[in-house]
Design a protein around this motif. Structure first.
Motif, PDB file in Angstrom:
ATOM      1  N   UNK A   1      26.518  52.435 -73.989  1.00 21.92           N
ATOM      2  CA  UNK A   1      25.095  52.801 -73.976  1.00 21.92           C
ATOM      3  C   UNK A   1      24.495  52.872 -72.574  1.00 21.92           C
ATOM      4  N   UNK A   2      25.171  52.290 -71.581  1.00 19.48           N
ATOM      5  CA  UNK A   2      24.564  52.280 -70.239  1.00 19.48           C
ATOM      6  C   UNK A   2      24.657  53.612 -69.507  1.00 19.48           C
ATOM      7  N   UNK A   3      25.426  54.528 -70.063  1.00 19.59           N
ATOM      8  CA  UNK A   3      25.480  55.846 -69.401  1.00 19.59           C
ATOM      9  C   UNK A   3      24.120  56.521 -69.509  1.00 19.59           C
ATOM     10  N   UNK A   4      23.695  57.153 -68.412  1.00 17.26           N
ATOM     11  CA  UNK A   4      22.406  57.850 -68.401  1.00 17.26           C
ATOM     12  C   UNK A   4      22.563  59.317 -68.781  1.00 17.26           C
ATOM     13  N   UNK A   5      23.685  59.885 -68.374  1.00 16.14           N
ATOM     14  CA  UNK A   5      23.907  61.323 -68.559  1.00 16.14           C
ATOM     15  C   UNK A   5      25.349  61.525 -68.985  1.00 16.14           C
ATOM     16  N   UNK A   6      25.568  62.453 -69.895  1.00 18.99           N
ATOM     17  CA  UNK A   6      26.930  62.774 -70.306  1.00 18.99           C
ATOM     18  C   UNK A   6      27.432  63.973 -69.506  1.00 18.99           C
ATOM     19  N   UNK A   7      28.532  63.765 -68.811  1.00 21.76           N
ATOM     20  CA  UNK A   7      29.146  64.868 -68.076  1.00 21.76           C
ATOM     21  C   UNK A   7      30.138  65.589 -68.972  1.00 21.76           C
ATOM     22  N   UNK A   8      30.011  66.887 -69.054  1.00 22.44           N
ATOM     23  CA  UNK A   8      30.894  67.674 -69.919  1.00 22.44           C
ATOM     24  C   UNK A   8      31.614  68.720 -69.067  1.00 22.44           C
TER      25      UNK A   8
ATOM     26  N   UNK B   1      30.775  76.872 -72.832  1.00 21.44           N
ATOM     27  CA  UNK B   1      29.658  76.155 -72.206  1.00 21.44           C
ATOM     28  C   UNK B   1      28.351  76.388 -72.978  1.00 21.44           C
ATOM     29  N   UNK B   2      28.239  77.595 -73.504  1.00 23.33           N
ATOM     30  CA  UNK B   2      27.020  77.929 -74.248  1.00 23.33           C
ATOM     31  C   UNK B   2      26.872  77.129 -75.535  1.00 23.33           C
TER      32      UNK B   2
ATOM     33  N   UNK C   1      21.067  62.348 -77.913  1.00 22.48           N
ATOM     34  CA  UNK C   1      19.753  62.617 -77.334  1.00 22.48           C
ATOM     35  C   UNK C   1      19.780  62.615 -75.816  1.00 22.48           C
ATOM     36  N   UNK C   2      20.791  61.996 -75.257  1.00 27.99           N
ATOM     37  CA  UNK C   2      20.851  61.918 -73.791  1.00 27.99           C
ATOM     38  C   UNK C   2      21.085  63.305 -73.187  1.00 27.99           C
ATOM     39  N   UNK C   3      20.584  63.501 -71.983  1.00 30.44           N
ATOM     40  CA  UNK C   3      20.831  64.795 -71.328  1.00 30.44           C
ATOM     41  C   UNK C   3      22.295  64.920 -70.898  1.00 30.44           C
ATOM     42  N   UNK C   4      22.689  66.123 -70.628  1.00 29.08           N
ATOM     43  CA  UNK C   4      24.073  66.328 -70.173  1.00 29.08           C
ATOM     44  C   UNK C   4      24.095  67.128 -68.880  1.00 29.08           C
ATOM     45  N   UNK C   5      25.215  67.014 -68.214  1.00 32.12           N
ATOM     46  CA  UNK C   5      25.459  67.729 -66.967  1.00 32.12           C
ATOM     47  C   UNK C   5      26.797  68.444 -67.143  1.00 32.12           C
ATOM     48  N   UNK C   6      26.821  69.736 -66.845  1.00 33.23           N
ATOM     49  CA  UNK C   6      28.099  70.459 -66.941  1.00 33.23           C
ATOM     50  C   UNK C   6      28.877  70.134 -65.657  1.00 33.23           C
TER      51      UNK C   6
ATOM     52  N   UNK D   1      23.109  82.499 -68.561  1.00 30.72           N
ATOM     53  CA  UNK D   1      23.053  82.629 -70.023  1.00 30.72           C
ATOM     54  C   UNK D   1      23.303  81.298 -70.736  1.00 30.72           C
ATOM     55  N   UNK D   2      24.185  80.479 -70.168  1.00 37.29           N
ATOM     56  CA  UNK D   2      24.644  79.298 -70.916  1.00 37.29           C
ATOM     57  C   UNK D   2      24.114  77.980 -70.356  1.00 37.29           C
TER      58      UNK D   2
END
Lengths: 155, 845
Positions: free
Chosen positions: B202-209, B216-217, B229-234, B271-272
């Motif tokens: 749970x301590x992660x702030x952002x999910x890196x994908x 990606x889209x 609900x957490x934001x993500x970063x590509x 686009x994505x």
């Protein structure tokens, strides 16, 4: 008679030069003396001084050098090489000038000196104390190729 | 929002001298990083260059030229400070990776750490990574921490995956405690790790994908469906990845074309990624420069040449089209997709450059069914340009499945690559092994009056060669066609994973195989029958071993065995070599015999003519007088052909010396001209000259570390290579080396006081305008000077001599207190594989 006139003219020119910033010692004003002094000064890194001797040699003997060159269709044989004293010394002076201009970073003047030598004084020979003549015009052609390629490198 | 992000970049560049406070926030425009109160979306690139103080400016300027505001690394170490400092200088933020071991061998090639039962290993890794958090947490360029990359994907069991996710939570909590000012990101291959993170981390702030191509889209929708609900970063983005691509008839993944890659990055970003509200931004993979299969697919540079990903990323981030377009490939077709190993394959390649730039073409391959390491390597194919759109190359000599690449380079440093596949099956048709193909007959035809020709396989060949055993692909690319070795043991050395002689054959390079003969000065006695017998047996064995190899061009028996300073008139030497040459020709009638001497003189020539009539070709090593060797030979009455077997610039024994006896090395610029001019002068003796071998296609310590070498030890080519490319092919290489304009210092050729500080300045011009990096060193003058090119030890580096150097080529340096000769070296690199090196000698009183 011509030689005498040249020596008188040379003496006058030499006196006029004394007042310049470099008090050149032209010695006996012979082409060999002037050329030797030019070599010596270049060897010491005294480029401006060397050029004084070179210019003097050209001024006094270039006309004769060109005449001697006109009378040749190939290099004079070793036994007659010294007969072409003006051609040999003036040509050598152009070679020394080219070397000096290169060291000064003045490539355009170096190329001009080498071209003059390779084009108009090509049968000039320079005596090596080891016992043979070498050919400054051939060396100049080598330097010309080198400088031309360096200028291509800069493009 | 866009305006506010732009102003962030300005803020980054100008104002941060203390730790940045970075938060993750949701705004009406979507998820963002808020850096010291300023919201920002990440426009980043992954970064795999090796950073050094002398290339950081160049590389960071690349980042900003792309319009990027962040870079991402996978791991952190001592060198990260250079990156952080450089990034700060250029207003770029850094996502610093904290590398966590994989549970099994995966794409990153990591080992097999078990998170479930290796408590000690977990603890050690924790300590290792936390030291970097402590070290860099206050650096103003730090954007966020990237803890672990694709670890879940590379763990086998559920138990270990769960254990890892819990371990990751422990690490995250510890990092947050030490550094509460930077968000924590971990990185998943696609969304495979997300369920574990949701449950155990749970301590992660952002999910890196990490995701590529159109997938990606789908990230935002997939995460939403997973209830995230957490934001993500590509964290990695690029064209469709290999594992997603369909296979062709040979089972090889069909790589997107270069235009497709461009479109997927430039348009895909808009686009994505940009529209995804929960995306904080992304990192395009990859700002790096390598030379392998992966690099073709994804890197922005290859050997300094721009790949489409570079321009595509710039367009994605700035909207600007390329300054100069990549060559466009209309088609790249092979006459067959399956053939016998080593057979010729016909190629139709139609390519056009929009700007009508001149183009160069080469063909490479990579194995697709070998080990991962092997399959990533690119190897040059021997090929022929048949005119118009027709080419042919020789298929790899072993059975297998291969990806075949056409590399097309314009003169503006753009590299286009098209690919297809080829399967080789059956018995090799023209394999590189001697047994399979047999010899290619080489003969000398003609006479001194009308001129000699070297015929190889019936075709005339002018030797455009180099002495050396490395950089064969570059030799081929730059117009060379032969290498020369000094001993036959070199033929067995591994080059690109293959025997030198086999690799040369693949590339269509002929080999003059040296057979090293004993030197009198080393104790070999040419009157000692037992020594001669042993040497004859060695020569016989070597000839029998290689005589049928198709790459063999000439035999080079002996190198300067008469001695570099001896008159070369000892009949015993020549008589024995005559005996050996006769023996070789009886065993191998297909290859002429050459013997290499150190310079020529009338006496030496007379002696060879008298005692060595079996010689076919005279090889001459010459430096200062190299251009006139033909004249001397003709004057001495030599009527057989010759090859200039070593040449370049005057040797240290032939140049002016300083007052303290140090040879004055010609400048890098003058050297280039000397190589070029000597090559041309030698060819002017075309009647008896069969070509030449330039010295040295590699690097070597001889008087200095830079005298004869045409490459730096790291493989960077020097201006002499450019000169030879021009001499051999009539063209410059695609990327040229820096050209020296001036190099000055008050210490040059002088005796100076020890322990004092001096300055120097070197000015170079890069023909392509690449930013240049300067590296300065002071070395002691060499005290290990030998003759005949024997191995010398490199002199000692003066530690801590360089005090300060600038990007303009200026340097301030301390000269040692100890009396003696020294040299100040400057090495200049363009960051694209080309360099120049120069030095000035001085003496400490």
């Amino acid at each position: 008679m011509l030689s005498a006139r040249l020596i008188i003219l040379a003496a006058v020119a030499g006196i006029l030069c004394v007042g310049a910033s470099y008090a050149a010692d032209f010695g006996d004003f012979s082409s060999s003396t002037l050329t030797s002094k030019a070599w010596d000064e270049m060897g010491k890194g005294n480029y401006d001084e060397a050029l004084v001797y070179i210019n003097k040699c050209k001024e006094m003997y270039e006309a004769e050098a060109l005449k001697q060159q006109a009378g040749l269709s190939s290099f004079a044989p070793k036994e007659n090489g010294h007969d072409y004293w003006a051609l040999n010394d003036v040509g050598t002076c152009y070679y020394i000038e080219g070397q000096i201009r290169e060291k000064q970073g003045d490539t355009a003047s170096a190329i001009a000196a080498y071209k003059k030598l390779a084009g108009s004084l090509k049968y000039c020979q320079c005596w090596d104390n080891k016992g043979w003549f070498w050919h400054p015009a051939e060396a100049a052609e080598g330097r010309l190729k080198q400088l031309e390629f360096e200028s291509i490198l800069d493009q | 929002m866009h305006v506010r992000i732009t102003s962030l970049a300005i803020l980054l560049a100008c104002s941060f001298s203390v730790r940045a406070d970075v938060k993750v926030e949701q705004t009406p425009e979507g998820a963002v990083f808020v850096v010291d109160g300023v919201p920002a979306k990440v426009k980043g690139v992954t970064f795999s260059y090796k950073l050094k103080p002398d290339n950081v400016d160049y590389l960071m300027s690349l980042v900003t030229n792309l319009g990027a505001n962040a870079v991402r690394t996978w791991g952190t170490g001592p060198e990260s400070l250079t990156l952080l400092d450089g990034a700060q200088k250029y207003g770029v933020k850094v996502m610093l990776g904290l590398w966590l071991a994989h549970g099994r061998d995966g794409r990153e090639g990591e080992g097999s750490h078990n998170y479930a039962d290796d408590a000690n290993g977990n603890k050690a890794q924790f300590s290792d990574q936390m030291q970097w958090v402590e070290k860099y947490k206050d650096h103003p360029a730090l954007l966020c921490w990237g803890i672990g990359n694709e670890v879940i994907l590379n763990i086998a069991s559920e138990e270990e995956k769960t254990a890892y996710a819990g371990y990751l939570e422990t690490v995250c909590r510890a990092v947050k405690q030490v550094d509460p000012s930077h968000p924590l990101v971990s990185v998943s291959a696609w969304t495979t790790a997300v369920p574990y993170w949701e449950k155990y981390t749970p301590s992660l702030d952002v999910y890196g994908i990490n995701a590529y191509g159109p997938a990606v889209g789908a990230i935002e929708g997939t995460l939403k469906d997973m209830g995230v609900e957490k934001p993500f970063l590509v964290t990695e983005f690029g064209p469709m990845a290999e594992w997603d691509c369909p296979v062709d008839e040979n089972g090889v993944r069909i790589e997107p074309s270069d235009p497709q890659k461009y479109e997927q990055i430039a348009d895909g970003w808009k686009k994505w990624i940009e529209p995804a509200k929960n995306a904080i931004g992304g990192f395009v993979f990859n700002l790096g420069d390598d030379w392998n299969h992966t690099s073709v697919w994804l890197d922005m540079f290859m050997r300094g040449k721009k790949r489409p990903a570079y321009w595509a990323t710039r367009e994605a981030f700035t909207g600007r089209k390329p300054d100069n377009g990549h060559p466009y490939v209309f088609h790249f077709n092979l006459s067959t997709r399956q053939i016998r190993p080593g057979a010729w394959v016909d190629v139709s390649l139609k390519v056009k450059d929009v700007e009508k730039d001149p183009l160069e073409v080469a063909f490479y391959y990579s194995e697709r069914d070998g080990s991962r390491e092997e399959s990533n390597k690119l190897r040059l194919l021997g090929f022929e340009d048949l005119g118009e759109t027709a080419y042919r190359f020789r298929a790899p000599g072993n059975e297998g499945v291969f990806k075949i690449y056409a590399f097309i380079i314009d003169n503006r440093e753009n590299l286009t690559v098209a690919s297809t596949s080829l399967r080789t099956v059956g018995e090799p048709e023209a394999a590189p092994s001697a047994a399979d193909q047999g010899p290619v007959k080489v003969e000398v035809r003609g006479d001194a009056q009308n001129g000699y020709k070297l015929l190889r396989g019936g075709k005339p060949m002018l030797i455009n060669g180099a002495g050396g055993e490395r950089y064969l692909e570059q030799l081929k690319e730059y117009g060379g066609n032969s290498i020369r070795t000094w001993g036959h043991d070199a033929l067995e050395k591994l080059v690109d994973g293959k025997r030198l002689i086999d690799r040369a054959h693949e590339l269509g390079i002929g080999v003059t195989a040296g057979i090293w003969l004993g030197h009198q000065r080393h104790g070999f006695d040419y009157t000692d029958e037992s020594m001669l017998k042993k040497q004859r047996a060695m020569v016989k064995e070597a000839v029998e071993k290689y005589k049928d190899h198709p790459a063999l061009l000439l035999w080079g028996i002996g190198n300067e065995m008469e001695g570099p300073t001896r008159p070369g008139t000892d009949p015993d030497v020549w008589k024995e070599i005559n005996h050996l040459a006769g023996m070789i020709k009886r065993i191998d009638p297909n290859h002429p015999v050459m013997t290499v001497v150190a310079g020529v003189s009338p006496a030496k020539i007379e002696s060879i003519k008298k005692y060595y009539p079996e010689i076919d070709i005279l090889g001459v090593n010459a430096y200062a007088p190299a251009g006139g060797v033909g004249n001397v030979l003709e004057a001495a009455g030599w009527t057989k052909p010759y090859v200039l077997t070593e040449y370049g610039l005057p040797g240290p024994w032939e140049v002016a010396h300083t007052e303290w006896g140090a040879p004055i090395e010609p400048s890098s610029k003058a050297k280039a001209a000397m190589y070029y001019v000597t090559h041309g002068d030698n060819l002017s003796h075309g009647k008896i000259c069969l070509g030449s071998y330039v010295f040295l296609w590699g690097d070597k310590q001889e008087a200095t570390a830079s005298w004869f070498g045409m490459f730096l030890p790291d493989g960077s080519k020097l201006p002499t290579v450019d000169a030879m490319c021009r001499a051999w092919s009539g063209k410059w290489p695609g990327n040229r080396s820096p050209v020296l304009q001036s190099f000055e210092s008050e210490v040059n050729l002088k005796r100076v006081d020890g322990g004092k500080t001096y300055t120097a300045k070197a000015v170079y011009r890069d023909p392509e305008g690449d930013p240049l990096c300067y590296h300065w060193e002071v070395f002691e003058e060499s005290r290990d000077r030998r003759s005949g090119g024997e191995e010398e030890t490199r002199p000692e580096l003066v530690e801590n001599a360089i005090l300060e150097s600038g990007p303009d080529g200026s340097v301030t340096f301390n000269v040692p207190a100890r009396s003696g000769g020294y040299r100040l070296f400057v090495t200049v690199k363009d960051g694209k594989g080309s360099a120049a090196i120069d030095n000035l000698p001085f003496f400490v009183k």
